[in-house]
Every structure is written in structure tokens, then in C-alpha cells.
Design a protein around this motif. Structure first.
Motif, mmCIF file in Angstrom:
data_model
loop_
_atom_site.group_PDB
_atom_site.id
_atom_site.type_symbol
_atom_site.label_atom_id
_atom_site.label_comp_id
_atom_site.label_asym_id
_atom_site.label_seq_id
_atom_site.Cartn_x
_atom_site.Cartn_y
_atom_site.Cartn_z
ATOM 1 N N LEU A 206 0.958 -2.025 6.775
ATOM 2 C CA LEU A 206 -0.061 -2.554 5.881
ATOM 3 C C LEU A 206 0.456 -2.802 4.469
ATOM 4 N N SER A 207 1.336 -1.923 3.961
ATOM 5 C CA SER A 207 1.805 -2.090 2.592
ATOM 6 C C SER A 207 2.733 -3.283 2.446
ATOM 7 N N TYR A 208 3.213 -3.832 3.562
ATOM 8 C CA TYR A 208 4.107 -4.980 3.514
ATOM 9 C C TYR A 208 3.374 -6.297 3.758
ATOM 10 N N SER A 209 2.140 -6.227 4.259
ATOM 11 C CA SER A 209 1.453 -7.428 4.711
ATOM 12 C C SER A 209 0.626 -8.067 3.599
ATOM 13 N N LEU A 210 0.324 -9.330 3.794
ATOM 14 C CA LEU A 210 -0.611 -10.035 2.937
ATOM 15 C C LEU A 210 -1.989 -9.923 3.563
ATOM 16 N N MET A 211 -3.018 -9.990 2.734
ATOM 17 C CA MET A 211 -4.360 -9.773 3.257
ATOM 18 C C MET A 211 -4.979 -11.036 3.841
ATOM 19 N N GLY A 212 -4.307 -12.149 3.732
ATOM 20 C CA GLY A 212 -4.829 -13.370 4.340
ATOM 21 C C GLY A 212 -6.067 -13.903 3.657
ATOM 22 N N PHE A 303 -11.485 4.657 -4.880
ATOM 23 C CA PHE A 303 -10.416 3.670 -5.034
ATOM 24 C C PHE A 303 -9.195 4.053 -4.212
ATOM 25 N N ARG A 304 -8.779 5.304 -4.303
ATOM 26 C CA ARG A 304 -7.594 5.736 -3.554
ATOM 27 C C ARG A 304 -7.825 5.638 -2.045
ATOM 28 N N ARG A 305 -9.019 6.009 -1.622
ATOM 29 C CA ARG A 305 -9.335 5.937 -0.194
ATOM 30 C C ARG A 305 -9.317 4.487 0.297
ATOM 31 N N LEU A 306 -9.917 3.585 -0.467
ATOM 32 C CA LEU A 306 -9.933 2.172 -0.087
ATOM 33 C C LEU A 306 -8.524 1.581 -0.133
ATOM 34 N N PHE A 307 -7.763 1.915 -1.168
ATOM 35 C CA PHE A 307 -6.403 1.382 -1.296
ATOM 36 C C PHE A 307 -5.554 1.798 -0.098
ATOM 37 N N LYS A 308 -5.667 3.054 0.299
ATOM 38 C CA LYS A 308 -4.866 3.511 1.431
ATOM 39 C C LYS A 308 -5.319 2.865 2.732
ATOM 40 N N SER A 309 -6.625 2.638 2.883
ATOM 41 C CA SER A 309 -7.115 2.018 4.116
ATOM 42 C C SER A 309 -6.619 0.577 4.238
ATOM 43 N N THR A 311 -3.706 -0.669 2.588
ATOM 44 C CA THR A 311 -2.250 -0.820 2.479
ATOM 45 C C THR A 311 -1.469 0.194 3.302
ATOM 46 N N GLY A 312 -2.132 1.253 3.748
ATOM 47 C CA GLY A 312 -1.445 2.272 4.535
ATOM 48 C C GLY A 312 -0.792 3.359 3.714
ATOM 49 N N VAL A 313 -0.823 3.222 2.384
ATOM 50 C CA VAL A 313 -0.212 4.224 1.500
ATOM 51 C C VAL A 313 -1.125 4.452 0.303
ATOM 52 N N THR A 314 -0.886 5.533 -0.430
ATOM 53 C CA THR A 314 -1.644 5.781 -1.651
ATOM 54 C C THR A 314 -1.108 4.886 -2.769
ATOM 55 N N PRO A 315 -1.878 4.722 -3.862
ATOM 56 C CA PRO A 315 -1.359 3.930 -4.993
ATOM 57 C C PRO A 315 -0.028 4.456 -5.518
ATOM 58 N N SER A 316 0.127 5.775 -5.606
ATOM 59 C CA SER A 316 1.389 6.349 -6.091
ATOM 60 C C SER A 316 2.535 6.021 -5.159
ATOM 61 N N GLU A 317 2.298 6.137 -3.860
ATOM 62 C CA GLU A 317 3.334 5.815 -2.881
ATOM 63 C C GLU A 317 3.694 4.335 -2.931
ATOM 64 N N TYR A 318 2.681 3.492 -3.116
ATOM 65 C CA TYR A 318 2.932 2.053 -3.202
ATOM 66 C C TYR A 318 3.811 1.748 -4.409
ATOM 67 N N ARG A 319 3.491 2.337 -5.555
ATOM 68 C CA ARG A 319 4.300 2.097 -6.772
ATOM 69 C C ARG A 319 5.724 2.589 -6.575
ATOM 70 N N SER A 320 5.882 3.745 -5.967
ATOM 71 C CA SER A 320 7.220 4.285 -5.743
ATOM 72 C C SER A 320 8.043 3.359 -4.867
ATOM 73 N N ARG A 321 7.404 2.708 -3.915
ATOM 74 C CA ARG A 321 8.124 1.867 -2.957
ATOM 75 C C ARG A 321 8.376 0.466 -3.482
ATOM 76 N N PHE A 322 7.434 -0.090 -4.269
ATOM 77 C CA PHE A 322 7.512 -1.510 -4.604
ATOM 78 C C PHE A 322 7.613 -1.824 -6.091
#
Length: 325
Positions: A206-212, A303-309, A311-322
């Protein structure tokens, strides 16, 4: 030793062949060398092609084959790499590969497809009624061609009985490590991951995909609403207010959104907000709470719950990765 065959074909992705070959061939070897202990190879891994001839990968590299398909008499696992060229062309030009997949399925050999290589498994008819994944960018095409498959493209890996599927183009290392764990245990799998310096047990695409959200359509009303929302998605606006702004009923707005974009307006707004948050996480050093407010949310836990649902990751995890910084 376990016998693994990678089934090569013209226009395959070269790295999905050579990479997984290295991973299996060096399991029990590289880590042991790092630790100054005796290397202990575990897998005998070979490339197979229809006639034993070299295959020409999508990047122009010719890869030699160790054996032909007919020479495979017994296997612990067959791996189908990523299709790098036009999918329909590859499906139509590999009847021997399709036949081998069907035979292996009958014999209950482990079958593992990577990324778009899972189209070959589905084309062979062995995924009907089973869970599978593929690259997130090809999920709509996959669903249309193979409606009997239980496609869960948000997953990086799936396993249904003796059939494994991996999602992304480089998900061969997720697939390989998972299979190594299945064959010889977690310790060897994690040692191999450490030796290759790669993450283990990624579970989502999910964190790699586009939402279309930018799906093409011809409804001028919905295009006007989209243009306005692209600039104003962070505002606190209800669907009733949105419908009133564009002089239509709420019911009409929802119906035309669903017809044009396969989602209701509130889901579209959520998607815009999450994409906005992703962009800010990638490009800025703002606090997550500040980003949350900028894209229209006030409750941090929601917000965190929706973001993870999404993208598959938390906002902090997303920032760390991308993060680009």
C-alpha cells in the motif's frame, strides 16, 4: 539439497531471475563466510527455459539456461519471474510454460510467482478460487482477466496451499526469504536477509501504490468538483455543502462520483488528504501533527489509523522509508 527451478522466458525481468537465484544459491553461504564458518549450501537452484536455450530478458540481456522444461522431473519449487514485456504477448507465446505450471500444480510442487509473473499462474487456471497478489499497478487488469481469483493486491505476499504469490517487481527477495524460512527455518532466512542487507517480512504494497484518484472519465461536473477539491480538500466541507456549491442534489453528486471514479465523494476527499500528507511527509520536516492539520484532520489517532489503513504503514514509518531529506 532442495531443488529450485526458475522458469525463464523471453521478456522476463532479468533481476527477478538472477536476484532470486543469488538469494537461494547463497543461503547458508554468505552469512557463514561473514562469520568465518564453513559455507553450507542448501539449495540447488537452476534456470530452466522451454528448450534449454538462452532467454532474452526485457533489458536486452541474454541469460543461459541450465535445463529445458522437459528435463525437470522432480522439483521442490518452481519460481515464475516478473513479466517485463507486454503481458498478453508473453501469455500467448509460452504454451510450454503454461503446461509445465499445470503439471506441477497436479503434482503439488510448490509454485511461486513474482509480480506480473502471477498472470502466468492465473492464465494456467491454477489460481481460480485461491488468494493471490500481483503488482499494484496491474490489479485492475488482473481482476478483469481473472475474476475467479481472490486478488488481494494490497498484500506483498500471499500463500494458498502450495502456491505463493509476491507483489512488486523487486518482491522476489520477499518471496525468496519467505520460501527459505518455509524450507529451512527462520534463522537461516534472517541470516540471509542480514547478509544481503534487505528488510524481511514486508507485508504490504500500500505504501508504494497510487490511490487511483485521477481515473479518466468524461463527466464535466465531476471534473469541476475534482478541480475544486484538489485545491480545497483540507477545508471542513460536508457533502451537502459540496453538492450545493455545484448546484446538484447530494444524491446526484454521490451517484455521479461513483459512476465516474468508482468511489463516493467522501472517499475521494480522504484519498486527497492522505496523498497530501504523503507528499508533506516526503518533502518537509513538519511535525506529523502539523501535517495532519494541514490536510484537514484534527484527531491524531483517527488520522494515524486512516493513514495506516490507506498506506499500510504509520506516518512515522512512511517518512522514515520515503523522506527525500
Amino acid at each position: 539439497m532442495k531443488n529450485i527451478y526458475i522458469l525463464g522466458f523471453d521478456q522476463a525481468l532479468a533481476s527477478a531471475i538472477t536476484g532470486v537465484l543469488d538469494l537461494f544459491a547463497l543461503a547458508g553461504v554468505t552469512w557463514n563466510r561473514i562469520q568465518s564458518t564453513q559455507p553450507t549450501p542448501i539449495f540447488n537452484v537452476q534456470i530452466a527455459s522451454a528448450n534449454g536455450e538462452p532467454i532474452r530478458c526485457i533489458n536486452g540481456i541474454n541469460l543461459g539456461a541450465h535445463v529445458s522444461f522437459d528435463e525437470i522431473k522432480q522439483a521442490d519449487a518452481l519460481i515464475i519471474p516478473t513479466i517485463g514485456g507486454p503481458i498478453e504477448h508473453v501469455l500467448a507465446n509460452n504454451p510450454a510454460l503454461i503446461e509445465l505450471i499445470q503439471t506441477a500444480n497436479t503434482k503439488r510442487w510448490i509454485l511461486a510467482g513474482n509480480c506480473t509473473g502471477n498472470f502466468l499462474l492465473a492464465h494456467a487456471g491454477i489460481l481460480n478460487g485461491k488468494q493471490a497478489t500481483t503488482h499494484w499497478g496491474f490489479k485492475d487488469q488482473f481482476k478483469k482477466q481473472y475474476p475467479k481469483v481472490n486478488l488481494t493486491a494490497e498484500f506483498m505476499l500471499t500463500r494458498d496451499e502450495h502456491i505463493y504469490c509476491a507483489g512488486g517487481g523487486l518482491a522476489w527477495f520477499d518471496l525468496g526469504l519467505h520460501m527459505i524460512e518455509r524450507f529451512v527455518g527462520f534463522e537461516i532466512a534472517i541470516q540471509t536477509a542480514k547478509a544481503f542487507v534487505i528488510d524481511y517480512r514486508r507485508d504490504s504494497q500500500l505504501s508504494y501504490s497510487l490511490m487511483g484518484l485521477a481515473k479518466p472519465h468524461k463527466d464535466t461536473l465531476i471534473k469541476d468538483v475534482q478541480n475544486w477539491l484538489n485545491l480545497n480538500y483540507a477545508k471542513n466541507i460536508s457533502i451537502d455543502e459540496l453538492a450545493e456549491r455545484f448546484s446538484v442534489s447530494k444524491r446526484t453528486l454521490i451517484r455521479r462520483f461513483n459512476q465516474s471514479l468508482d468511489m463516493p465523494p467522501n472517499a475521494y476527499i480522504q484519498g486527497l488528504r492522505i496523498e497530501g500528507a504523503q507528499k508533506l511527509l516526503e518533502e518537509s520536516e513538519m511535525q506529523i501533527e502539523t501535517i495532519m492539520n494541514k490536510v484537514g484532520y484534527e484527531d491524531a489517532s483517527s488520522f494515524r489509523r486512516l493513514f495506516k489503513s490507506k498506506t499500510g504503514v504509520t506516518p512515522s514509518e512512511y517518512r522514515s522509508r520515503f523522506s527525500r531529506r
